[in-house]
Scaffold this motif. Structure first.
Motif, short mmCIF file in Angstrom:
data_model
loop_
_atom_site.label_atom_id
_atom_site.label_comp_id
_atom_site.label_asym_id
_atom_site.label_seq_id
_atom_site.Cartn_x
_atom_site.Cartn_y
_atom_site.Cartn_z
N ALA A 9 17.03 84.33 28.50
CA ALA A 9 17.05 83.66 29.81
C ALA A 9 16.29 84.46 30.87
O ALA A 9 15.74 83.90 31.82
CB ALA A 9 18.48 83.42 30.26
N HIS A 10 16.25 85.78 30.71
CA HIS A 10 15.52 86.62 31.66
C HIS A 10 14.02 86.51 31.39
O HIS A 10 13.21 86.46 32.31
CB HIS A 10 15.99 88.07 31.57
CG HIS A 10 17.38 88.27 32.08
ND1 HIS A 10 18.01 89.49 32.10
CD2 HIS A 10 18.26 87.39 32.62
CE1 HIS A 10 19.22 89.35 32.61
NE2 HIS A 10 19.40 88.09 32.93
N VAL A 11 13.65 86.47 30.11
CA VAL A 11 12.23 86.32 29.76
C VAL A 11 11.71 84.96 30.23
O VAL A 11 10.59 84.85 30.72
CB VAL A 11 12.02 86.51 28.24
CG1 VAL A 11 10.57 86.23 27.85
CG2 VAL A 11 12.42 87.92 27.82
N SER B 161 21.56 79.74 38.45
CA SER B 161 21.31 81.13 38.06
C SER B 161 22.65 81.79 37.79
O SER B 161 23.70 81.25 38.12
CB SER B 161 20.55 81.88 39.15
OG SER B 161 20.06 83.13 38.67
N GLU B 162 22.57 82.94 37.17
CA GLU B 162 23.73 83.83 37.07
C GLU B 162 23.61 84.75 38.29
O GLU B 162 22.55 85.31 38.53
CB GLU B 162 23.62 84.64 35.77
CG GLU B 162 24.64 85.74 35.62
CD GLU B 162 24.20 86.78 34.58
OE1 GLU B 162 22.98 87.07 34.50
OE2 GLU B 162 25.07 87.30 33.89
N PHE B 163 24.69 84.84 39.06
CA PHE B 163 24.64 85.67 40.28
C PHE B 163 25.57 86.87 40.11
O PHE B 163 26.70 86.72 39.63
CB PHE B 163 25.04 84.84 41.50
CG PHE B 163 24.05 83.75 41.83
CD1 PHE B 163 22.91 84.02 42.58
CD2 PHE B 163 24.26 82.45 41.38
CE1 PHE B 163 21.99 83.00 42.88
CE2 PHE B 163 23.35 81.43 41.67
CZ PHE B 163 22.22 81.71 42.42
N GLY C 166 17.11 84.94 39.10
CA GLY C 166 16.24 85.43 38.02
C GLY C 166 16.75 85.19 36.61
O GLY C 166 16.34 85.88 35.69
N HIS C 167 17.63 84.21 36.45
CA HIS C 167 18.20 83.96 35.13
C HIS C 167 17.96 82.50 34.75
O HIS C 167 18.44 81.59 35.42
CB HIS C 167 19.71 84.25 35.18
CG HIS C 167 20.37 84.17 33.84
ND1 HIS C 167 20.83 85.28 33.16
CD2 HIS C 167 20.64 83.10 33.05
CE1 HIS C 167 21.36 84.90 32.01
NE2 HIS C 167 21.26 83.58 31.91
N GLY C 168 17.19 82.30 33.65
CA GLY C 168 16.99 80.94 33.13
C GLY C 168 15.68 80.31 33.58
O GLY C 168 14.83 80.97 34.19
ZN ZN Z 1 21.02 87.20 33.88
#
Ligand code: ZN
Length: 267
Positions: free
Chosen positions: A47-49, A177-179, A233-235
């Motif tokens: 998910a970060h990539v 996103s993941e926060f 910054g996630h997904g």
């Molecule tokens: Zn993340």
């Protein structure tokens, strides 16, 4: 006809003033104004990539017309301070620094006027990280907790006086996103200016992992450095929202405009 005459009378003095001061509404750069280094980790979680690839595409589009030069790297191993100092900023996409030499070069770069725009896991640290300077730089304690799974969130501007947030609505829904929440919160640091936070209305926030309460800044600057941290910054939804995209452009432009060698946008 009468209306037209009045209009012309009103317009001409303005045009004369403009001509006298030889001002022009636009300035066109004749060469790239600056260069930036994008650091990403291709071995990060999927998910970060995903976010990183979309981020590079997003920033690449900002180079159209060669206003600036974007370089990318998967490691800062070949970037001693002497090389880093040529970049107006480093954009860290979910990439953290573990090697002592790379940490030292980055610290020297930041302490000598370097610029940094960090996303999501680029700020992640916990007890195992063993890099006290980085917490001082980020302006908060280590990672504390997060919502899961990724989901959209109502976010609120803590100030709309700041260049980064003045063109944003007071609140908006940020894409999924993941926060991360931090402890202590960066807001407790007198050197930090918090720009955006998860709304307290979001609590309880999450489905599997639920954040129940707490101060939840997600975008801030440590005023001791030329830096901004953005927790998004996630997904693969990080760039689907025009408001959030504007936030990213504003943040990027603000960091670059404070280059100690002069504001490149005025060249
Ligand atoms: Zn993340």
């Amino acid at each position: 006809m009468k209306k037209l005459c009045i209009l012309l009378l009103c317009l001409f003095p303005c045009l004369n003033i403009a001509a006298q001061t030889e001002e022009y509404a636009a300035n066109y750069a004749s060469a790239p104004r600056f260069k930036a280094l994008v650091h990403y980790d291709p071995h990060a979680e999927e998910a970060h990539v995903q976010f990183d690839k979309q981020a590079m595409e997003f920033f690449r589009k900002l180079t159209y017309g060669e206003g600036w030069i974007m370089e990318t790297t998967t490691s800062l191993a070949d970037y001693p301070y002497e090389k880093l100092k040529d970049y107006s900023l480093i954009i860290s996409l979910n990439a953290a620094l573990a090697e002592p030499a790379q940490r030292a070069a980055f610290q020297k770069y930041m302490e000598n006027g370097g610029g940094w725009m960090g996303f999501h896991a680029s700020g992640y640290n916990d007890r195992r990280t063993q890099w006290p300077w980085f917490n001082e730089f980020l302006g908060c304690g280590p990672f504390y907790c997060n919502n899961w799974p990724p989901q959209p969130a109502l976010v609120e501007c803590d100030t709309q006086e700041h260049v980064v947030t003045r063109t944003l609505p007071q609140s908006f829904v940020a894409p999924a996103s993941e926060f991360y929440q931090w402890n202590p919160s960066p807001r407790k640091n007198p050197n930090v200016e918090v720009l955006l936070s998860i709304s307290q209305k979001m609590y309880p926030f999450g489905i599997k992992d639920v954040v129940k309460f707490g101060d939840f800044p997600i975008v801030w600057t440590n005023k001791k450095y030329r830096m901004i941290y953005l927790n998004m910054g996630h997904g693969d939804e990080g760039f689907i929202d025009a408001t959030q995209n504007l936030l990213f452009v504003n943040a990027f432009r603000w960091i670059v405009s404070r280059d100690p060698q002069g504001d490149p946008f005025k060249k």
